[in-house]
Design an enzyme around this catalytic site. Structure first.
Site, PDB file in Angstrom:
ATOM      1  CD  GLN A 102     -44.899 -74.078  20.574  1.00  0.00           C
ATOM      2  OE1 GLN A 102     -43.769 -72.453  19.976  1.00  0.00           O
ATOM      3  NE2 GLN A 102     -44.568 -75.035  19.327  1.00  0.00           N
ATOM      4  CE1 TYR A 195     -35.378 -73.559  17.994  1.00  0.00           C
ATOM      5  CE2 TYR A 195     -37.728 -73.323  18.285  1.00  0.00           C
ATOM      6  CZ  TYR A 195     -36.556 -73.320  17.635  1.00  0.00           C
ATOM      7  OH  TYR A 195     -37.107 -71.972  16.984  1.00  0.00           O
ATOM      8  NE  ARG A 243     -45.786 -77.088  15.774  1.00  0.00           N
ATOM      9  CZ  ARG A 243     -45.754 -76.550  14.747  1.00  0.00           C
ATOM     10  NH1 ARG A 243     -44.680 -75.042  15.120  1.00  0.00           N
ATOM     11  NH2 ARG A 243     -46.739 -75.844  13.857  1.00  0.00           N
ATOM     12  N   GLY A 342     -50.565 -71.171  10.530  1.00  0.00           N
ATOM     13  CA  GLY A 342     -49.276 -69.873  10.607  1.00  0.00           C
ATOM     14  C   GLY A 342     -49.584 -68.553   9.735  1.00  0.00           C
ATOM     15  CB  CYS A 369     -43.798 -62.495   0.040  1.00  0.00           C
ATOM     16  SG  CYS A 369     -44.184 -61.988   1.887  1.00  0.00           S
ATOM     17  CB  CYS A 384     -47.945 -59.402   7.372  1.00  0.00           C
ATOM     18  SG  CYS A 384     -49.171 -60.349   6.009  1.00  0.00           S
ATOM     19  CB  ALA A 418     -49.641 -47.797  -3.543  1.00  0.00           C
ATOM     20  CD  GLU A 437     -54.590 -48.653 -13.629  1.00  0.00           C
ATOM     21  OE1 GLU A 437     -54.358 -47.995 -12.089  1.00  0.00           O
ATOM     22  OE2 GLU A 437     -54.034 -48.579 -14.203  1.00  0.00           O
TER      23      GLU A 437
HETATM   24  C1  LIG Z   1     -43.358 -66.015  12.010  1.00  0.00           C
HETATM   25  C2  LIG Z   1     -43.336 -66.781  12.200  1.00  0.00           C
HETATM   26  C3  LIG Z   1     -42.970 -67.009  13.563  1.00  0.00           C
HETATM   27  C4  LIG Z   1     -42.592 -68.767  13.909  1.00  0.00           C
HETATM   28  N1  LIG Z   1     -42.473 -69.335  15.208  1.00  0.00           N
HETATM   29  C5  LIG Z   1     -42.725 -70.713  15.833  1.00  0.00           C
HETATM   30  C6  LIG Z   1     -43.009 -71.085  17.052  1.00  0.00           C
HETATM   31  O1  LIG Z   1     -42.880 -69.793  17.435  1.00  0.00           O
HETATM   32  N2  LIG Z   1     -42.352 -72.243  16.934  1.00  0.00           N
HETATM   33  C7  LIG Z   1     -43.342 -72.697  16.430  1.00  0.00           C
HETATM   34  O2  LIG Z   1     -42.948 -74.189  16.641  1.00  0.00           O
HETATM   35  N3  LIG Z   1     -43.195 -72.227  15.189  1.00  0.00           N
HETATM   36  C8  LIG Z   1     -43.218 -71.307  14.477  1.00  0.00           C
HETATM   37  N4  LIG Z   1     -42.966 -71.559  13.641  1.00  0.00           N
HETATM   38  C9  LIG Z   1     -44.146 -72.620  12.838  1.00  0.00           C
HETATM   39  C10 LIG Z   1     -45.089 -72.182  12.738  1.00  0.00           C
HETATM   40  O3  LIG Z   1     -45.890 -72.522  13.331  1.00  0.00           O
HETATM   41  C11 LIG Z   1     -45.414 -72.976  11.277  1.00  0.00           C
HETATM   42  O4  LIG Z   1     -45.450 -74.786  11.460  1.00  0.00           O
HETATM   43  C12 LIG Z   1     -45.356 -72.826   9.909  1.00  0.00           C
HETATM   44  O5  LIG Z   1     -45.378 -71.271   9.491  1.00  0.00           O
HETATM   45  C13 LIG Z   1     -46.134 -73.330   8.839  1.00  0.00           C
HETATM   46  O6  LIG Z   1     -47.110 -73.549   9.061  1.00  0.00           O
HETATM   47  P1  LIG Z   1     -47.301 -72.132   8.102  1.00  0.00           P
HETATM   48  O7  LIG Z   1     -47.468 -72.361   6.186  1.00  0.00           O
HETATM   49  O8  LIG Z   1     -49.547 -71.677   8.353  1.00  0.00           O
HETATM   50  O9  LIG Z   1     -47.105 -71.117   8.269  1.00  0.00           O
HETATM   51  C14 LIG Z   1     -42.581 -70.238  13.393  1.00  0.00           C
HETATM   52  C15 LIG Z   1     -43.578 -69.177  11.625  1.00  0.00           C
HETATM   53  C16 LIG Z   1     -43.264 -67.860  11.311  1.00  0.00           C
HETATM   54  C17 LIG Z   1     -43.892 -67.639  10.258  1.00  0.00           C
HETATM   55  S1  SF4 Z   2     -45.560 -62.125   5.219  1.00  0.00           S
HETATM   56 FE1  SF4 Z   2     -47.448 -61.964   5.094  1.00  0.00          FE
HETATM   57  S2  SF4 Z   2     -48.055 -62.552   3.703  1.00  0.00           S
HETATM   58 FE2  SF4 Z   2     -45.408 -63.185   3.362  1.00  0.00          FE
HETATM   59  S3  SF4 Z   2     -45.526 -65.020   3.851  1.00  0.00           S
HETATM   60 FE3  SF4 Z   2     -45.532 -64.037   5.336  1.00  0.00          FE
HETATM   61  S4  SF4 Z   2     -47.476 -63.707   5.873  1.00  0.00           S
HETATM   62 FE4  SF4 Z   2     -47.001 -64.629   4.547  1.00  0.00          FE
END
Ligand SMILES: Cc1cc2nc3c(=O)[nH]c(=O)nc-3n(C[C@H](O)[C@H](O)[C@H](O)COP(=O)(O)O)c2cc1C
Ligand code: SF4
Length: 708
Positions: A102, A195, A243, A342, A369, A384, A418, A437
């Site tokens: 990307q 961006y 995108r 993602g 979360c 995570c 845990a 438990e």
């Molecule tokens: C930790 C994290 C970093 C992300 N970094 C980018 C990125 O570098 N470029 C981008 O276009 N979107 C980025 N996103 C957005 C994701 O590509 C995605 O569009 C968004 O998380 C929604 O999808 P999901 O609900 O499946 O997580 C990021 C998302 C997360 C959670």
């Molecule tokens: S930390 Fe892990 S569990 Fe929480 S939103 Fe991100 S991917 Fe999902």
């Protein structure tokens, strides 16, 4: 079951083995030099090994260090980056996924430029207006960390000149050429998320009066020139796509979906082989972040991707909390061609492989979360909550590693998050694990968390199922004595017995209309019913008894359903405690029609929640009429009210019930008993110190790894 999602598809002549793409995510596993590290390579390799059809890298800076958001992101602005990227593509492709990079210029959010004192390239000097509500719900520490991430400096904006635009077009083309040389199968041009290229697309950020500003055709000009440049530089047989934001939420002059339909068609005419549809929102608004960029609602943009498909003839990639089931449906009904995931890919890198094997139930669920995406705000590596192995793939050797030593006999006392995580990982690594438990069901604090927050329910189910999948011997309603544990001759004893609730010692705390979280859980689930029900009227006790007798309170889903119809709680409720538990409780009660006031001692509500989730939840709660009292000290509880001292003087809040969500403290009782009996124990989770779900799972994981 997921036959549509798992069927192959082509983008610009590139065949993908299935329609699951790993969405681009900046995870900050790069050293402070833009180079693809071995650790990062292992992280991506794991997602390819896990069966994804396409891996899209995180934001890769095409003009690094200029236009970069962080020194911890990938770069491709020079040939020196090619060897590292080549190793990365080779390792990813070896497991069958295609990989695209990307390409990005971060425009107004080029934090590295701000930090290092360079000019920040923008379409036109930003006219900042917005809600600015994100600041009010941040903790002082979070604010400090965010300031530090851009060096505390003020940006010096520069509206792009003709020369800058020329340089950008050439820069993107050169970066794409390097990508092809490094073995990437394609490139994604990042024209979303505020961006630089998306800034040009948005009337809010683009006030130019030349041919790059004005109507949407003009605003799309730069993107189209970039696509043409990239296509010309990379030649045939190399797919290029972009995108786009479907829309900019909460932004009066922001991109509309009608704009996006025009831009998408122009991009396709310019040569784009696919369109990846994301979204954005008012950059100063916390809740907008959870509507556009990282949506909290499932499949938020699915109708829009379906509509887009009717106007472009190239594949449409959809994203935004799309589960495999929904993704499969979307493809079946022509609402998307490829589903990008993602967070779900952070939570379980083997998602696609499990689907292929018909083991969908074994996919570890993302609980929405926002802990992961909170990290880059502070320029920190992503982590995570449910997958502590994230970012440690190289060290652990893939899919959480394998056993290194002789199998050991392991006893785990306590079946909360845990304990279950320790059991899952230890048994998965080949140890003989017995889990005890005390209550009739597994889950501990996660059981209550599952009642008040639905995604936790999926996690609870998954963790419980994993006990059988991994071969853990589970004993519920079991409270072994130290002598019984010793008789098992264990090599290791792990204690995960959770926290206990200490009474805050407020006058009136023992009154019958005051419940704590445990009372409430007892009332709702039927556990410990004696304690909670002793506080109820005879009619309420009868009703709860009947419900329990009929078995409706056996699982969180039934409790959810039942509690929407009946709950032995009055119309007005004061929740004492503005922490994570208090806020989740307030959400639960407000959803069931209660008028809730939350009283917290600190300046910020739910400081333990990752801030994007806090933005979302607090915004939702405010809209449903929940009131928050910060920096308040409770003086007394009476039959009909709670009296607090606040910075504005003394306040009396009328109420029917009070729910206490304070005073959690580590419970050392069981651990002390086992130690006194001469057993070597490792104490984890809330039994050691209250760390909530994230801390509990991380400690369970670490304790199991430490076994070898
Ligand atoms: C930790 C994290 C970093 C992300 N970094 C980018 C990125 O570098 N470029 C981008 O276009 N979107 C980025 N996103 C957005 C994701 O590509 C995605 O569009 C968004 O998380 C929604 O999808 P999901 O609900 O499946 O997580 C990021 C998302 C997360 C959670
Ligand atoms: S930390 Fe892990 S569990 Fe929480 S939103 Fe991100 S991917 Fe999902």
């Amino acid at each position: 079951m997921h036959e549509h999602l798992l069927s192959p598809v082509d983008i610009g002549g590139l065949r993908l083995r299935n329609r699951i793409a790993m969405a681009p995510m900046g995870v900050e596993i790069v050293g402070p030099d833009g180079m693809a590290s071995d650790e990062l390579t292992a992280y991506y390799e794991e997602r390819s090994r896990g069966g994804a059809g396409l891996v899209i890298t995180e934001v890769c800076a095409m003009a690094y260090p200029r236009g970069a958001n962080s020194a911890h992101q990938l770069a491709i602005s020079d040939d020196r980056f090619i060897p590292g990227l080549s190793r990365l593509t080779e390792r990813v492709r070896a497991h069958g996924a295609a990989i695209a990079v990307q390409l990005v210029h971060h425009g107004k959010v080029s934090r590295l430029d701000i930090k290092e004192g360079r000019e920040v390239l923008v379409p036109s000097i930003p006219d900042w207006h917005g809600s600015f509500d994100m600041v009010s719900d941040l903790t002082p520490n979070e604010l400090t960390l965010m300031m530090a991430a851009n060096g505390g400096g003020r940006p010096r904006y520069k509206a792009a000149t003709r020369a800058d635009i020329e340089e950008l077009i050439v820069g993107f083309a050169k970066a794409a050429e390097r990508a092809r040389e490094a073995g990437f199968d394609g490139v994604e041009i990042h024209a979303a998320h505020g961006y630089l290229l998306s800034g040009f697309l948005s009337r809010q950020w683009n006030r130019r009066d030349d041919e790059y500003g004005g109507d949407i055709e003009n605003r799309s000009r730069l993107l189209c020139q970039v696509i043409r440049g990239v296509k010309a530089a990379t030649g045939p047989g190399f797919p290029v796509w972009c995108r786009l934001d479907a829309r900019e939420y909460r932004t009066p002059d922001g991109i509309t979906f009608d704009d996006t339909l025009v831009t998408a068609q122009m991009a396709v005419e310019a040569g784009a082989d696919a369109i990846h549809l994301s979204a954005y929102g008012d950059m100063t608004s916390g809740p907008a972040f959870t509507e556009g960029t990282i949506p909290y609602r499932e499949a938020t943009h699915s109708a829009l991707s379906g509509h887009l498909k009717t106007v472009v003839a190239v594949p449409v990639m959809a994203v935004g909390r799309i589960s495999p089931d929904t993704g499969n449906e979307m493809i079946a009904h022509g609402k998307a061609d490829i589903i990008a995931m993602g967070r779900q890919m952070l939570a379980d890198p083997a998602l696609a492989r499990k689907l292929v094997a018909g083991r969908a139930k074994e996919i570890r669920p993302c609980i929405n979360c926002y802990v992961c995406v909170a990290q880059p705000f502070f320029d920190r590596r992503v982590k995570c909550t449910v997958n502590p192995a994230l970012g440690r793939e190289m060290e652990l050797g893939g899919f959480e590693g394998s056993m290194g030593h002789e199998p050991k006999t392991v006893v785990i006392v306590g079946g909360g998050p845990a304990g279950m995580e320790a059991a899952r990982v230890a048994a998965g690594r080949g140890h003989r694990v017995t889990l005890f438990e005390r209550s009739a069901r597994l889950g501990g604090s996660l059981r209550f968390a599952a009642l008040v927050y639905e995604p936790n329910r999926r996690l609870l189910d998954w963790m419980t199922d994993q006990m059988a999948v991994c071969g853990v011997e589970v004993h519920t309603s079991a409270d072994p004595s130290p002598a019984e544990v010793a008789a098992m001759d264990p090599d290791a004893v792990i204690v995960a017995t959770g926290a206990r609730r200490a009474s805050p010692g407020i006058p009136g705390i023992d009154m019958t209309h005051v419940f704590d979280g445990d009372d409430l859980r007892g009332l709702l689930t039927g556990e410990d019913i004696g304690r909670g029900s002793s506080k109820l009227s005879r009619i309420a006790r009868f009703t709860v008894g009947v419900v329990r007798f009929l078995g409706f309170t056996q699982d969180p889903e039934s409790v959810d359903r039942m509690s929407r119809r009946y709950m032995p709680i009055g119309r007005r409720v004061v929740v004492l405690g503005g922490g994570l538990v208090g806020i989740e409780l307030a959400d639960f009660l407000a959803e069931r029609g209660r008028k809730v006031t939350v009283v917290g001692e600190g300046p910020t509500m739910a400081p333990e929640m990752a801030h994007p989730r806090r933005w979302r939840v607090l915004d939702d709660l405010r809209r449903t009429g929940v009131e928050f009292l910060t920096e308040a000290q409770v003086l007394k509880i009476s039959d009909t009210s709670v009296t607090c001292r606040t910075t504005n003087g003394t306040v009396e809040i009328a109420t029917d019930n009070v729910v206490v969500a304070t005073g959690l403290e580590a419970d050392h009782g069981v651990a002390d008993g086992l130690s006194d009996a001469g057993l070597d124990t490792v104490v984890i989770g809330d039994a050691k110190g209250v760390g909530y779900l994230e801390g509990a799972i991380a400690e369970g994981f670490a304790a199991a790894l430490a076994l070898g």
